[in-house]
Design an enzyme around this catalytic site. Structure first.
Site, mmCIF file in Angstrom:
data_model
loop_
_atom_site.group_PDB
_atom_site.id
_atom_site.type_symbol
_atom_site.label_atom_id
_atom_site.label_comp_id
_atom_site.label_asym_id
_atom_site.label_seq_id
_atom_site.Cartn_x
_atom_site.Cartn_y
_atom_site.Cartn_z
ATOM 1 C CG HIS A 1 31.733 45.114 -101.812
ATOM 2 N ND1 HIS A 1 32.776 44.606 -102.526
ATOM 3 C CD2 HIS A 1 31.504 44.245 -100.803
ATOM 4 C CE1 HIS A 1 33.150 43.454 -101.972
ATOM 5 N NE2 HIS A 1 32.391 43.215 -100.928
ATOM 6 C CB SER B 1 33.635 37.059 -102.165
ATOM 7 O OG SER B 1 34.170 37.073 -100.870
ATOM 8 N NE ARG C 1 32.966 44.738 -97.241
ATOM 9 C CZ ARG C 1 31.874 44.023 -97.071
ATOM 10 N NH1 ARG C 1 30.724 44.611 -96.844
ATOM 11 N NH2 ARG C 1 31.909 42.714 -97.142
ATOM 12 C CB ALA D 1 16.453 40.351 -90.102
ATOM 13 C CG HIS E 1 27.899 45.590 -100.607
ATOM 14 N ND1 HIS E 1 27.305 44.553 -101.274
ATOM 15 C CD2 HIS E 1 28.416 45.057 -99.471
ATOM 16 C CE1 HIS E 1 27.472 43.441 -100.576
ATOM 17 N NE2 HIS E 1 28.119 43.718 -99.482
#
Lengths: 228, 275, 637
Positions: free
Chosen positions: C266, C284, C330, C44, C401
């Site tokens: 997560h 991942s 999740r 960002a 996470h």
């Protein structure tokens, strides 16, 4: 905050020479020329095994085209000067680039040959100067030097074991130098391919060994009396 | 497990540093190297000493913050592993570890194991980008990129900018780092328009920073946590030589190297600094 | 206090275009007369600084890391969503919007989410043009994968390093502006206070982490893109340096903090191995595409996984959620893992882990295919645990996470302090109570590349910004505050290290405000946090000085703010008497243990106003209205 663009030297050639990459490219090209010379010189020298007549004729032939001879000498001399100047400057730069040495530093991937370029080079240079003084100018190393009697001079020169051993050691260093230098010049000039580079590396080793064996065969033959 | 650490301690850039010996009697082999230093630091603070300063952030091998020499090898003995993911399983009971910072004049030391790697940022700033301002882009599928080209770009782009290549190089050369960025952008069709200028500028900047030259010996790629291949250096050389031979415009982007830590009130482009 | 979220009117499809058209513009020749401070250099912040620089503003960009390229966006593995519908599988802007609102459990603003889905298309174009090496088909077109339970393949990725590649794209764009002199970069510089003059954000106070110098930077607007606050838990997948300080100091200067209790766990992280553990490593979520999650049927089964026969294994996600199976969102996957471990069926040291087993996939697809898909993750797992996941199942456990909460912003991404904009994870705006996989990168880049350049221009064009004198009392005051905090921390010279406090704080928050929460626990946690904070300010030991690189001091200022945030998290979680997304209140669940939302009473954003330490926070509610996606109970059965 340091975002001032700097005008780097505008002369293209100066900038090229001023960069490490440019200097290395010059070293690669001159290295290639010198390697070519070394190969030719080695093949020429092997004619010693055809006997005194053939060998002296070969030497005479070389001197019979003075223009070509001097052109070759100028190219070779320029190459040596550029090769040596660039390497000296790169060594100085290397020192500046790491002013504080590591207390402990291991080499884990590089070859012995690649790490020793900086001292195999100067020794080979010293050898070349001695070699010229010995066989081209006849100043030292051949007890009864006679201009044009190339075969005799070689046999006489290598008849002294110390000089033969100095020659052999230098040729072994040349072998090391070429082992890294010959494939490295391709890398420096931008040739690297996962399929061909391994072949190049093996090829460089092969050529380096062939050159060394070719050169070393002469003093060894003299010492053992196979050539006399 | 018991370990003896010899850690480089240096208060600041202008003070003298030295290796200090620390004995650790209770190292768990599941720990990471950095966790081992954490434990040591907690002990040091407890004893009223200053903890060892070392750089770290993500601790999962991707941010590129961490890194130091362990027994003369950048990032230590495990292949393709940064010190944050180097578990102590790689060492044996009774081992002795010498821990030193990256050493290069282009990475001036800040404190203990922390060095200043802004020279890498300046190398990227000099040309390590594709000039496409926000909003200029065509549809992403308008530029097709063959899979093997995309894969090769990715191999080079995986560089985390940790500086291990410089640290391991006997010449302290940044060739692998610079070559990786030049290769990443140079193989892609998007990167073609600036390919020559990029190579000229980035090489000029790397030289200006005082990194050494590359002697193609391969120590860099051997310690690289992302195993960036030597091929990227050849590509940099190729682009650089081609650019140097063919260029007409001699203008090259470089940035003046600096080591000071500037602050805002001295900043020129602050139109509201009125005092 | 009334919150004006400046939501657009009219049909949602054209709302952002209309808003852009209605916004005031800054004359191109005038842009160089304005300066902007961007704090944070991740997706960002980096994107914002680069784009604002391209537009012609004077930008100063700050990061605490040694280089902007190291911001924690770099660690995102899986991918970035975009509604390109390149796969022709029925994706659309509306579907991405719908999935995101639903995935966020109806606690996000429709208008923001719709804009995000629209912009997702441009992001991919921009990144591809920058040279981000996205995965490709043999024909050269971009390829996609399905991610995090989405029913369409809309995730773009660059191996397992998508965040790294997107960040390098933004970083390169940023460095291009540094070279052009439009952006000045301040690495190793941490924002420690916000300067508010005449009600507007006009600058920041920073500490140079190398020299310790405290300095003030003034500008016409301030952009915070300082990431999330997951490190309040001590153990998280965040980078060690990730912190809430910039946001928190802005909060203390008047910016409201929204939904602090919305934190995301997560499900696929490598379990804790010992008390020295410093962080948790995420793997991942794409692993769940081919891995099957299970635990032994029997409690306390200590056999090796290979010795447990098929009929004594419980593939609990496949059993409970037949249609989504291992690909449930999740929060659901995490909660179920905690549940089976709480039952005593967890595996590995301490019983805090479940198996993620690839043997079926390896059997079906071959080891080569699995290695192609997940090779780098398998290598990483083996490097850390010493176990080979091709042979034995991985062990995983949930970890903190991402934080959906953050500073409250309106549709223009401006906080309640005019001139203070908040982007990316630092704001609360787009993910509601739960974020879908591969959406964080999308939001960061959307805010930075495509939203802030318009809304910031609109603000500057519409505000009358007088020059600020450096000797303004607010500036002196803020600098003095920062100096006092630093001096105070250095002079306590207590007995305990910063880390020991942080660990203890993290444990309290994890135990009571983690994967599941209840009213009693939260009240007790808030009390414990206050007590620990008292002890912190009298017994912490910060060695060294404030005049050079002092990592203990850096941590100490950050942990000090985590204490206050942690208390607010517990208060927010206690106040929200419902379960939604990542916020699971044990009192509010269905008969079969699923989250029970309460739309009647809690369909709002909880924005908290600071009133001085020790005073209760003000709660301001921003009601949420849903015109396009009607709230329904999420069901993944």
């Amino acid at each position: 905050m340091g975002t001032i663009a700097l005008g780097v030297r505008d002369n293209v050639a100066a900038r090229f020479w001023g960069s490490t990459n440019g200097k290395k490219a010059v070293m690669a090209v001159t290295g290639l020329i010198l390697f070519g010379f070394v190969m030719g010189h080695m093949l020429g020298n092997l004619q010693i095994f055809e006997g005194p007549v053939a060998f002296n004729d070969y030497a005479k032939f070389l001197r019979s085209v003075p223009l070509g001879l001097w052109l070759a000498r100028i190219v070779l001399l320029t190459s040596v000067v550029l090769h040596v100047t660039a390497s000296v400057q790169l060594v100085l730069r290397k020192r500046r680039a790491r002013p504080v040495a590591y207390a402990s530093k291991e080499s884990i991937a590089s070859t012995y040959a690649s790490r020793t370029m900086y001292w195999s080079g100067p020794i080979i240079l010293a050898f070349v100067i001695y070699h010229l003084l010995q066989f081209t100018f006849g100043v030292t190393g051949v007890p009864d030097y006679q201009e044009g009697e190339v075969y005799r001079n070689v046999v006489s020169g290598f008849g002294q074991p110390a000089i033969a051993i100095w020659y052999i050691v230098s040729m072994l260093l040349l072998c090391l130098h070429l082992r890294h230098g010959v494939w490295s010049m391709f890398q420096t000039l931008g040739v690297n391919h996962p399929r061909y580079t391994p072949i190049l590396r093996h090829g460089a080793t092969l050529f380096a060994v062939v050159v060394a064996i070719g050169f070393i065969s002469i003093p060894v033959s003299v010492l053992f009396g196979w050539v006399s | 497990m018991r370990l003896t650490l010899h850690v480089w301690r240096q208060q600041g850039p202008r003070t003298k540093g030295r290796l200090v010996r620390y004995q650790m009697d209770n190292v768990d082999h599941e720990m990471s190297m950095l966790e081992c230093l954490d434990v040591l630091n907690e002990e040091l603070i407890g004893k009223g000493d200053e903890p060892i300063a070392f750089e770290h952030d993500c601790r999962e091998g991707i941010c590129g913050s961490c890194g130091f020499m362990i027994n003369g090898v950048a990032h230590g003995p495990a292949r393709a592993t940064t010190v944050c993911q180097l578990t102590m399983r790689n060492f044996k009971d009774g081992d002795s570890l010498t821990i030193e910072p990256w050493r290069a004049s282009a990475f001036p030391l800040i404190k203990d194991l922390v060095v200043d790697r802004r020279s890498f940022d300046r190398i990227v700033a000099s040309g390590g980008y594709i000039s496409v301002s926000t909003g200029n882009a065509p549809d992403a599928n308008a530029i097709l990129v063959p899979k093997d080209i995309a894969d090769r770009a990715m191999d080079a782009a995986a560089c985390i900018g940790c500086g291990a290549c410089v640290a391991a190089c006997p010449n302290a050369s940044a060739a692998l780092f610079t070559g990786a960025k030049i290769s990443h952008l140079g193989v892609l069709p998007q990167g073609q328009p600036e390919r020559h200028l990029r190579a000229l500028s980035m090489v000029a900047q790397a030289n200006l920073e005082g990194f050494g030259g590359c002697t193609n010996i391969g120590e860099c790629t051997a310690v690289c946590p992302k195993e960036i291949p030597l091929e990227v250096i050849a590509r940099m050389n190729r682009d650089y030589i081609a650019a140097a031979l063919s260029q007409r415009d001699a203008e090259v982007n470089t940035i003046r190297p600096f080591t000071e830590w500037s602050t805002g009130s001295k900043l020129v482009n602050d139109p509201h600094a009125t005092s | 206090m009334e919150l004006n979220s400046r939501l657009p009117t009219g049909p949602i499809e054209t709302a952002w275009d209309n808003t852009k058209f209605e916004m005031k513009l800054v004359n191109p020749a005038n842009k160089r007369k304005y300066s902007v401070l961007v704090v944070g250099s991740g997706l960002a912040g980096g994107a914002a600084a680069a784009t604002l620089g391209e537009l012609g503003y004077n930008v100063n960009c700050f990061c605490f890391q040694d280089s902007p390229r190291r911001a924690h966006s770099i660690a995102a593995q899986g991918g970035i969503n975009a509604a390109k519908n390149y796969q022709n599988d029925g994706d659309s802007i509306f579907r991405l919007f719908y999935d995101t609102v639903k995935g966020g459990d109806f606690r996000a603003r429709e208008a923001n989410v719709y804009r995000l889905a629209q912009i997702s298309l441009e992001i991919i174009d921009q990144c591809a043009a920058q040279g981000v090496p996205f995965a490709r088909e043999y024909g050269g077109a971009l390829t996609n994968r399905s991610f995090g339970g989405a029913q369409v393949s809309r995730t773009f990725y660059a191996r397992g390093q998508t965040g790294q590649q997107l960040l390098l794209g933004a970083y390169q764009a940023l460095e291009r502006q540094v070279q052009a002199g439009r952006v000045a970069m301040f690495p190793r510089t941490e924002m420690l206070d916000l300067i508010v003059i005449d009600g507007r954000a006009r600058g920041i106070v920073t500490r140079n982490l190398v020299t310790g110098e405290i300095d003030t930077h003034l500008a016409d607007a301030v952009v915070l893109a300082t990431g999330g606050y997951g490190n309040v838990y001590y153990l998280s997948t965040n980078a060690k340096g990730s912190n809430v300080t910039a946001s928190w100091r802005a909060h203390k200067r008047g910016a409201l903090f929204a939904n602090p209790c919305f934190t995301q766990i997560h499900p696929t992280c490598i379990p804790v191995s010992g008390d020295y553990q410093s962080k948790l490593t995420l793997m991942s979520e794409s692993l769940r595409n081919d891995g099957r999650i299970w635990v032994p049927l029997k409690k306390g089964d200590t056999r090796q996984p290979g010795q447990i026969p098929e009929n004594e294994r419980d593939y609990y996600l496949e059993r409970r959620y037949p249609s989504f199976g291992n690909l449930v969102p999740r929060d659901v996957a995490s909660r179920n893992a905690k549940h089976v471990c709480d039952e005593g069926r967890g595996v590995g040291p301490g019983g805090l882990g479940v198996y993620l087993d690839f043997s079926d996939s390896i059997h079906r697809l071959g080891e080569k295919v699995i290695a192609e898909r997940y090779g780098n993750l398998f290598d990483m797992y083996q490097r850390i645990t010493g176990e080979n996941p091709y042979q034995v199942p991985m062990r995983i456990y949930p970890a903190i996470h991402y934080t959906m909460g953050g500073l409250w912003v309106d549709y223009h991404l401006m906080s309640t302090i005019p001139g203070l904009f908040v982007l990316g994870e630092a704001n609360f705006s787009d993910h509601g109570a739960n974020r879908l996989g591969a959406s964080a990168l999308m939001q960061g880049l959307s805010d930075g590349y495509f939203v802030i350049p318009f809304t910031l221009g609109n603000y500057i064009a519409g505000a009358k910004l007088e020059k600020v004198d450096r000797s303004h009392p607010e500036i002196r005051n803020a600098e003095a505050c920062v100096q006092q905090t630093v001096d105070k921390l250095l002079n306590i010279k207590g007995k305990r290290t910063v880390d020991s406090f942080h660990r203890q704080l993290g444990k309290i928050v994890w135990d009571y405000c983690g994967m599941s929460r209840n009213a009693r626990g939260l009240e007790s946690a808030a009390e414990q946090i206050r007590e620990l904070r008292e002890e912190y300010w009298t017994n912490v030991n910060v060695p060294g000085s404030g005049a050079d690189l002092n990592q203990s001091l850096e941590k100490a200022t950050r942990v000090a703010d985590f204490f206050e945030l942690a208390e607010l998290m517990c208060i927010d979680a206690r106040e929200r008497n419902e379960s939604c997304g990542g916020h699971f209140r044990e009192e509010y669940q269905t008969e079969d243990g699923e989250a029970l939302r309460n739309d009647e009473q809690y369909s709002y954003v909880a924005a908290w106003g600071y009133r001085g330490y020790g005073n209760p926070w003000d709660l301001v509610k921003e009601p949420l209205e849903f015109h396009y996606v009607h709230p329904s109970q999420r069901s993944y059965k």
